[in-house]
Write a protein that holds these residues in place. Structure first.
Motif, short mmCIF file in Angstrom:
data_model
loop_
_atom_site.label_atom_id
_atom_site.label_comp_id
_atom_site.label_asym_id
_atom_site.label_seq_id
_atom_site.Cartn_x
_atom_site.Cartn_y
_atom_site.Cartn_z
N GLU A 7 -17.23 -15.61 -55.94
CA GLU A 7 -16.55 -15.10 -57.14
C GLU A 7 -16.56 -13.57 -57.16
N VAL A 8 -15.40 -12.98 -57.45
CA VAL A 8 -15.26 -11.53 -57.52
C VAL A 8 -15.39 -11.10 -58.98
N LEU A 9 -16.30 -10.18 -59.23
CA LEU A 9 -16.54 -9.71 -60.59
C LEU A 9 -15.65 -8.52 -60.91
N PRO A 10 -15.31 -8.34 -62.19
CA PRO A 10 -14.51 -7.17 -62.57
C PRO A 10 -15.28 -5.89 -62.28
N PRO A 11 -14.58 -4.79 -62.00
CA PRO A 11 -15.28 -3.54 -61.65
C PRO A 11 -16.06 -2.98 -62.83
N LEU A 12 -17.11 -2.25 -62.53
CA LEU A 12 -17.88 -1.56 -63.56
C LEU A 12 -17.09 -0.37 -64.10
N HIS A 13 -17.37 -0.02 -65.34
CA HIS A 13 -16.76 1.17 -65.93
C HIS A 13 -17.74 2.33 -65.78
N ILE A 14 -17.37 3.33 -65.01
CA ILE A 14 -18.24 4.49 -64.77
C ILE A 14 -17.84 5.62 -65.71
N CYS A 15 -18.82 6.24 -66.33
CA CYS A 15 -18.55 7.35 -67.26
C CYS A 15 -17.76 8.45 -66.55
N ASN A 16 -16.64 8.84 -67.12
CA ASN A 16 -15.79 9.86 -66.50
C ASN A 16 -16.40 11.25 -66.58
N GLY A 17 -17.37 11.42 -67.47
CA GLY A 17 -17.98 12.74 -67.63
C GLY A 17 -19.07 13.01 -66.61
N TYR A 65 -23.73 7.23 -65.02
CA TYR A 65 -24.04 5.96 -65.69
C TYR A 65 -22.84 5.03 -65.63
N GLN A 66 -23.15 3.72 -65.57
CA GLN A 66 -22.09 2.73 -65.47
C GLN A 66 -22.28 1.66 -66.54
N TYR A 67 -21.17 1.02 -66.89
CA TYR A 67 -21.17 0.08 -68.01
C TYR A 67 -20.35 -1.15 -67.63
N CYS A 68 -20.69 -2.29 -68.25
CA CYS A 68 -19.98 -3.52 -67.90
C CYS A 68 -18.59 -3.56 -68.52
N SER A 69 -18.33 -2.68 -69.50
CA SER A 69 -17.01 -2.63 -70.14
C SER A 69 -16.83 -1.28 -70.81
N LYS A 70 -15.58 -0.98 -71.16
CA LYS A 70 -15.31 0.26 -71.88
C LYS A 70 -15.94 0.22 -73.27
N CYS A 112 -18.87 -1.12 -74.03
CA CYS A 112 -20.27 -0.72 -73.91
C CYS A 112 -20.38 0.79 -73.69
N TRP A 113 -19.45 1.35 -72.91
CA TRP A 113 -19.47 2.81 -72.72
C TRP A 113 -19.30 3.53 -74.05
N GLN A 114 -18.37 3.06 -74.89
CA GLN A 114 -18.12 3.71 -76.18
C GLN A 114 -19.34 3.63 -77.08
N ARG A 115 -19.99 2.47 -77.09
CA ARG A 115 -21.18 2.32 -77.94
C ARG A 115 -22.34 3.16 -77.41
N ALA A 116 -22.46 3.25 -76.07
CA ALA A 116 -23.49 4.12 -75.49
C ALA A 116 -23.22 5.59 -75.84
N TRP A 117 -21.96 5.96 -75.80
CA TRP A 117 -21.57 7.33 -76.13
C TRP A 117 -21.94 7.66 -77.57
N ASP A 118 -21.62 6.75 -78.47
CA ASP A 118 -21.86 6.99 -79.90
C ASP A 118 -23.34 7.00 -80.25
N THR A 119 -24.16 6.34 -79.44
CA THR A 119 -25.59 6.25 -79.77
C THR A 119 -26.47 7.20 -78.95
N GLY A 120 -25.85 8.17 -78.26
CA GLY A 120 -26.68 9.17 -77.59
C GLY A 120 -26.17 9.74 -76.29
N HIS A 121 -25.29 9.00 -75.57
CA HIS A 121 -24.86 9.51 -74.27
C HIS A 121 -24.06 10.80 -74.41
N LEU A 178 -24.94 17.43 -69.38
CA LEU A 178 -26.13 18.08 -68.79
C LEU A 178 -26.52 17.49 -67.45
N LEU A 179 -25.80 16.43 -67.01
CA LEU A 179 -26.27 15.66 -65.86
C LEU A 179 -25.61 16.03 -64.54
N ALA A 180 -24.71 17.00 -64.55
CA ALA A 180 -24.05 17.40 -63.30
C ALA A 180 -25.09 17.90 -62.29
#
Length: 550
Positions: free
Chosen positions: A121-131, A135-140, A142-151, A157-159
């Motif tokens: 079985e082929v899984l859908p691709p991970l969503h990687i933070c464009n910034g 960090y990677q997320y199972c969906s956009k 989850c990325w949005q909720r991570a962003w709103d809660t601290g990311h 600062l992570l470059a």
């Protein structure tokens, strides 16, 4: 320095008021169990029946404070749940955990749907933070909720930052303090956890300059106003108290979690609790019956391995050497049984390294040049090492890493499509496995029942026509029996509502519906299972007494 950083700084330097007349060199930090207000604050972060837990001085010498149960518990009973102060996912190649919900893609379960993965079985691709592109997320979502809660605070600062999970956890905590996301009571409790910086510096003299540079870079990147010394202590707190997310010990952890309840559970290689993660929630359950007044203990790492492998890794990570009964018994066994009058431990370590090398070589052959992989050749190398590998004598079958090597070879056989050899080798590996009390054993059984499921799915397959093989119905019997046993084990680890339990329960009900035999759990089934298990073990070349199932 803002109010949150001030609270952390003041708390981390709080000395024991009972030692006010002691010299500066001999003063010690104020133990958590002596601070009634702090204990009350920490207990408020834990969801448990009121009055069921207490923080006291640990029964383990020099272990500081510990968490104690105040009521009798049955095996598998839920002790408490909690939400970690901070979590941080592993990143990099092969690390596929969502940094928000921590659903993973490396196990046999679908990362989102409650079911087993289908073969190929082929899984859908991970969503990687464009910034940060880290960090990677199972969906956009989850990325949005991570962003709103601290990311959003850390992303820029992570470059070029380190991908080391402990360093990134340090950044995350410093940023959350700097932005005043954490509460004063939270950082006060955080600061009072053990950090072992003095021992860390003494035992890691060569790498200590690198640790100092990590603290300096963290201060510069996060604009923290804590001192370098305080940041070093925070780094030590992370190293000494973080829980690895997904404690199945089968792969590298999915990340780190800093949880107050988990941090107060001290180490023992023969634990009485199991810590599991339900997404991002920590759950602690009794691994056996517990009496009121017992201290809660769990194994920090490598629970299935021998002390020769486990103890040095614990010392390097947590800055102490375990002296528990299990470690002493395993040490005594080596000196008693090994046929060598000299120091046997270096010889045993050498054999362990040689066995681990076989795993590396076999994986390279199977993945890079599949046609070059020859399991019989690798098993011959293993047997050659075992003959005199135990300091001159034969290596015990139940001594790691032999079972682990066999499991790895079984997995490679299955990957190559050699299901019969895979099951035969895996049976031997599981029969040789000594430690059957924790999560690693449940993961072993999951692999085993899935292999048996594939085998029993095709009763007319040409490979099953070999007259030397057990009968198809015997494979079916042990498949249903071990699947039934696995479900019972998972109930004790994850509870009836756990995702893993639910997936296996559904699978068990489906397979029971098509099984032509007695109902699992009945006396008739136990008799049938016992006979089939003995025949299959005999076929695999294993003494039936090595693996009995109640």
């Amino acid at each position: 320095m803002n109010a949150i950083e001030q609270a952390f700084s003041a708390s981390i330097n709080t000395m024991d008021p009972d030692q006010v007349n002691a010299s500066l060199d001999s003063q010690k930090r104020w133990p958590i169990h002596k601070d009634t207000a702090l204990c009350s604050n920490i207990m408020s972060t834990i969801q448990a029946p009121e009055g069921s837990l207490s923080i006291q001085e640990s029964t383990i010498p020099d272990a500081g404070s510990g968490l104690f149960i105040k009521r009798d518990l049955a095996e598998g009973e839920l002790i408490f749940t909690s939400v970690p102060l901070v979590l941080c996912a592993e990143v990099g190649q092969g690390m596929e955990a969502c940094d928000f919900c921590f659903q993973q893609r490396r196990r046999v379960f679908h990362p989102v749907e409650d079911r087993f993965l289908q073969p190929g079985e082929v899984l859908p691709p991970l969503h990687i933070c464009n910034g940060c592109r880290m960090y990677q997320y199972c969906s956009k979502s989850c990325w949005q909720r991570a962003w709103d809660t601290g990311h959003l605070y850390e992303c820029g600062l992570l470059a070029g930052a380190s991908t080391d999970v402990e360093t990134r956890t340090l950044y995350r905590l410093l940023i959350l303090m700097r932005k005043k996301v954490l509460l004063a009571q939270q950082v006060k409790a955080l600061a009072r956890l053990e950090h072992e910086v003095a021992n860390f510096e003494r035992r890691t003299k060569k790498s200590w300059p690198r640790i100092i540079s990590i603290a300096r870079e963290a201060r510069e990147r996060t604009k923290s106003e804590l001192s370098i010394g305080e940041i070093l202590m925070l780094y030590g707190i992370i190293r000494c108290n973080s829980l690895p997310v997904d404690q199945t010990y089968r792969n590298a952890p999915l990340g780190n979690a800093l949880d107050f309840g988990g941090a107060l559970i001290n180490h023992c290689c023969d634990p009485n609790v199991v810590i599991v993660f339900n997404s991002t929630q920590v759950q602690v359950r009794a691994l056996r019956k517990l009496k009121a007044g017992e201290e809660l203990l769990h194994c920090y790492r490598d629970i299935a391995y021998d002390f020769t492998f486990r103890n040095p890794r614990i010392a390097a990570r947590y800055q102490f050497r375990c002296q528990c009964d299990r470690c002493r018994e395993e040490s005594d066994r080596h000196y008693k049984e090994a046929k060598n009058e000299s120091d046997v431990l270096p010889l045993i370590l050498s054999t362990q390294a040689a066995l681990f090398d076989i795993i590396d070589v076999s994986k390279k052959q199977a993945f890079v040049t599949p046609t070059a992989f020859n399991v019989e050749l690798q098993l011959g190398k293993v047997n050659h090492i075992l003959k005199t590998g135990y300091a001159g004598g034969p290596w015990p079958n139940n001594l790691e890493p032999l079972p682990t090597v066999l499991k790895a070879l079984a997995a490679l056989c299955e990957r190559q499509g050699d299901l019969i050899n895979s099951i035969k080798i895996r049976i031997k590996a599981l029969a040789f496995t000594k430690w059957r009390k924790g999560l690693p054993w449940s993961e072993d059984l999951i692999d085993f029942v899935l292999s048996l499921s594939t085998l029993t799915m095709f009763p007319s397959h040409p490979s099953l026509r070999d007259p030397s093989l057990p009968k198809h119905k015997e494979f079916q019997d042990i498949f249903i029996g071990h699947l039934h046993t696995l479900h019972g084990i998972l109930l004790n680890f994850y509870g009836p509502q756990g995702r893993t339990t639910g997936i296996v329960h559904t699978f068990l009900q489906q397979e029971k519906g098509s099984y032509n035999g007695p109902v699992p759990g009945t006396r008739a089934f136990r008799r049938r299972f016992k006979a089939s298990q003995e025949n299959v073990l005999k076929w695999a070349g294993v003494d039936e007494g090595l693996w009995t199932v109640e």
